[in-house]
Design a protein around this motif. Structure first.
Motif, PDB file in Angstrom:
ATOM      1  N   ASN A  83      -2.772   5.159  -5.538  1.00 11.62           N
ATOM      2  CA  ASN A  83      -3.630   6.336  -5.374  1.00 11.62           C
ATOM      3  C   ASN A  83      -3.154   7.236  -4.226  1.00 11.62           C
ATOM      4  OD1 ASN A  83      -5.304   5.335  -7.448  1.00 11.62           O
ATOM      5  ND2 ASN A  83      -6.402   4.072  -5.969  1.00 11.62           N
ATOM      6  N   GLU A  84      -1.855   7.473  -4.185  1.00  7.30           N
ATOM      7  CA  GLU A  84      -1.232   8.320  -3.177  1.00  7.30           C
ATOM      8  C   GLU A  84      -1.445   7.824  -1.750  1.00  7.30           C
ATOM      9  OE1 GLU A  84      -1.859  12.500  -3.844  1.00  7.30           O
ATOM     10  OE2 GLU A  84      -1.914  12.203  -6.010  1.00  7.30           O
ATOM     11  N   GLN A  85      -1.630   6.517  -1.605  1.00  7.57           N
ATOM     12  CA  GLN A  85      -1.777   5.871  -0.302  1.00  7.57           C
ATOM     13  C   GLN A  85      -0.733   4.756  -0.185  1.00  7.57           C
ATOM     14  OE1 GLN A  85      -4.463   6.392   2.220  1.00  7.57           O
ATOM     15  NE2 GLN A  85      -4.461   8.295   1.069  1.00  7.57           N
ATOM     16  N   LEU A  86      -0.391   4.396   1.047  1.00 10.39           N
ATOM     17  CA  LEU A  86       0.453   3.234   1.316  1.00 10.39           C
ATOM     18  C   LEU A  86      -0.493   2.085   1.647  1.00 10.39           C
ATOM     19  CD1 LEU A  86       3.047   4.971   3.659  1.00 10.39           C
ATOM     20  CD2 LEU A  86       3.267   4.512   1.205  1.00 10.39           C
ATOM     21  N   VAL A  87      -0.388   0.982   0.901  1.00 11.37           N
ATOM     22  CA  VAL A  87      -1.296  -0.145   1.071  1.00 11.37           C
ATOM     23  C   VAL A  87      -0.483  -1.366   1.484  1.00 11.37           C
ATOM     24  CG1 VAL A  87      -3.040  -1.582  -0.039  1.00 11.37           C
ATOM     25  CG2 VAL A  87      -2.795   0.822  -0.713  1.00 11.37           C
ATOM     26  N   LEU A  88      -0.797  -1.912   2.663  1.00 14.80           N
ATOM     27  CA  LEU A  88      -0.095  -3.098   3.150  1.00 14.80           C
ATOM     28  C   LEU A  88      -0.452  -4.302   2.290  1.00 14.80           C
ATOM     29  CD1 LEU A  88       1.751  -4.420   5.277  1.00 14.80           C
ATOM     30  CD2 LEU A  88      -0.307  -4.767   6.678  1.00 14.80           C
ATOM     31  N   GLN A  89       0.569  -4.986   1.774  1.00 16.38           N
ATOM     32  CA  GLN A  89       0.359  -6.143   0.907  1.00 16.38           C
ATOM     33  C   GLN A  89       0.549  -7.469   1.648  1.00 16.38           C
ATOM     34  OE1 GLN A  89      -0.471  -5.776  -2.568  1.00 16.38           O
ATOM     35  NE2 GLN A  89      -0.879  -3.789  -1.662  1.00 16.38           N
ATOM     36  N   GLU A  90       1.616  -7.562   2.458  1.00 16.32           N
ATOM     37  CA  GLU A  90       1.939  -8.821   3.113  1.00 16.32           C
ATOM     38  C   GLU A  90       2.889  -8.570   4.279  1.00 16.32           C
ATOM     39  OE1 GLU A  90       2.651 -13.339   1.489  1.00 16.32           O
ATOM     40  OE2 GLU A  90       3.382 -11.691   0.272  1.00 16.32           O
ATOM     41  N   THR A  91       2.813  -9.443   5.295  1.00 16.66           N
ATOM     42  CA  THR A  91       3.674  -9.346   6.471  1.00 16.66           C
ATOM     43  C   THR A  91       4.417 -10.662   6.653  1.00 16.66           C
ATOM     44  OG1 THR A  91       2.142  -7.814   7.524  1.00 16.66           O
ATOM     45  CG2 THR A  91       3.676  -8.966   8.971  1.00 16.66           C
ATOM     46  N   PHE A  92       5.689 -10.559   7.081  1.00 18.64           N
ATOM     47  CA  PHE A  92       6.541 -11.717   7.341  1.00 18.64           C
ATOM     48  C   PHE A  92       7.179 -11.533   8.716  1.00 18.64           C
ATOM     49  CE2 PHE A  92       6.527 -10.625   2.903  1.00 18.64           C
ATOM     50  CZ  PHE A  92       6.398 -11.825   2.228  1.00 18.64           C
ATOM     51  N   VAL A  93       7.068 -12.523   9.589  1.00 22.73           N
ATOM     52  CA  VAL A  93       7.660 -12.456  10.917  1.00 22.73           C
ATOM     53  C   VAL A  93       8.414 -13.752  11.180  1.00 22.73           C
ATOM     54  CG1 VAL A  93       7.217 -12.189  13.375  1.00 22.73           C
ATOM     55  CG2 VAL A  93       5.817 -10.951  11.742  1.00 22.73           C
ATOM     56  N   LYS A  94       9.661 -13.620  11.620  1.00 25.02           N
ATOM     57  CA  LYS A  94      10.532 -14.770  11.876  1.00 25.02           C
ATOM     58  C   LYS A  94      10.279 -15.251  13.298  1.00 25.02           C
ATOM     59  CE  LYS A  94      14.106 -17.301  10.533  1.00 25.02           C
ATOM     60  NZ  LYS A  94      14.134 -18.121   9.375  1.00 25.02           N
ATOM     61  N   LYS A 135      -1.340 -12.128   4.560  1.00 18.35           N
ATOM     62  CA  LYS A 135      -1.863 -10.912   3.932  1.00 18.35           C
ATOM     63  C   LYS A 135      -2.988 -10.399   4.832  1.00 18.35           C
ATOM     64  CE  LYS A 135      -0.631 -12.286  -0.671  1.00 18.35           C
ATOM     65  NZ  LYS A 135      -0.894 -12.212  -2.069  1.00 18.35           N
ATOM     66  N   PRO A 136      -3.186  -9.087   4.872  1.00 14.30           N
ATOM     67  CA  PRO A 136      -4.244  -8.554   5.737  1.00 14.30           C
ATOM     68  C   PRO A 136      -5.623  -9.033   5.288  1.00 14.30           C
ATOM     69  CG  PRO A 136      -3.257  -6.804   4.413  1.00 14.30           C
ATOM     70  CD  PRO A 136      -2.486  -8.049   4.140  1.00 14.30           C
ATOM     71  N   LEU A 137      -6.485  -9.321   6.273  1.00 14.26           N
ATOM     72  CA  LEU A 137      -7.851  -9.753   5.962  1.00 14.26           C
ATOM     73  C   LEU A 137      -8.674  -8.587   5.419  1.00 14.26           C
ATOM     74  CD1 LEU A 137      -8.540 -12.020   9.055  1.00 14.26           C
ATOM     75  CD2 LEU A 137      -8.011 -12.725   6.710  1.00 14.26           C
ATOM     76  N   GLN A 138      -8.392  -7.373   5.908  1.00 13.53           N
ATOM     77  CA  GLN A 138      -9.054  -6.166   5.429  1.00 13.53           C
ATOM     78  C   GLN A 138      -7.980  -5.213   4.916  1.00 13.53           C
ATOM     79  OE1 GLN A 138     -11.089  -4.815   8.940  1.00 13.53           O
ATOM     80  NE2 GLN A 138     -12.898  -6.041   8.486  1.00 13.53           N
ATOM     81  N   ALA A 139      -8.338  -4.402   3.969  1.00 12.18           N
ATOM     82  CA  ALA A 139      -7.382  -3.454   3.390  1.00 12.18           C
ATOM     83  C   ALA A 139      -6.817  -2.530   4.469  1.00 12.18           C
ATOM     84  CB  ALA A 139      -8.049  -2.635   2.293  1.00 12.18           C
TER      85      ALA A 139
END
Length: 131
Positions: free
Chosen positions: A41-52, A74-78
């Motif tokens: 919907n023309e937005q950037l939505v964070l799906q998942e984060t990976f940190v080494k 994954k983010p707890l809130q959108a």
């Protein structure tokens, strides 16, 4: 739909697709960081984060799972943004990397290495969805 990199308000490069990764190395800990984003919907939505790893300024979420040396969560809130603003820093050992991701396998496709903009003296970038 695609995602584009803007410099001083002008489109500098684009990737086709709805799913992409943004990766960089943390400036203090020199730790690799990857985020998966989706265009919705023309937005950037964070799906998942990976940190080494973890360290100063790198606090994995309470729900993070350690998998092969990578904290993953994954983010707890959108997290929905109309754009992402990034700074060009001489403190990081490598540049921002923006890559298209296959929606099924999550394998990396075409990438934009922000090193290609170094000769322009660019101090900041904006990433946002493009039609």
């Amino acid at each position: 739909m695609s995602v584009c990199v803007f410099i001083a308000g002008k489109s500098a490069a684009c990737l086709a697709g709805l799913l992409f990764s943004l990766s960089w190395t943390h400036s203090i800990e020199k730790t690799k960081w990857i985020e998966h984003w989706q265009v919705q919907n023309e937005q950037l939505v964070l799906q998942e984060t990976f940190v080494k790893g973890s360290g100063a300024g790198i606090d994995p979420a309470p729900t993070a799972v350690l998998d092969n040396g990578w904290y993953r969560w994954k983010p707890l809130q959108a997290v929905e943004l109309s754009s992402l603003s990034l700074a060009n820093s001489e403190l990081t050992p490598d540049n921002w990397m923006l890559c298209a991701l296959d929606s099924v396998t999550r394998e990396t496709g075409e990438c934009i290495d922000f090193a290609k903009f170094e000769d322009r003296g660019v101090e900041s970038f904006t990433i946002k969805p493009c039609p």
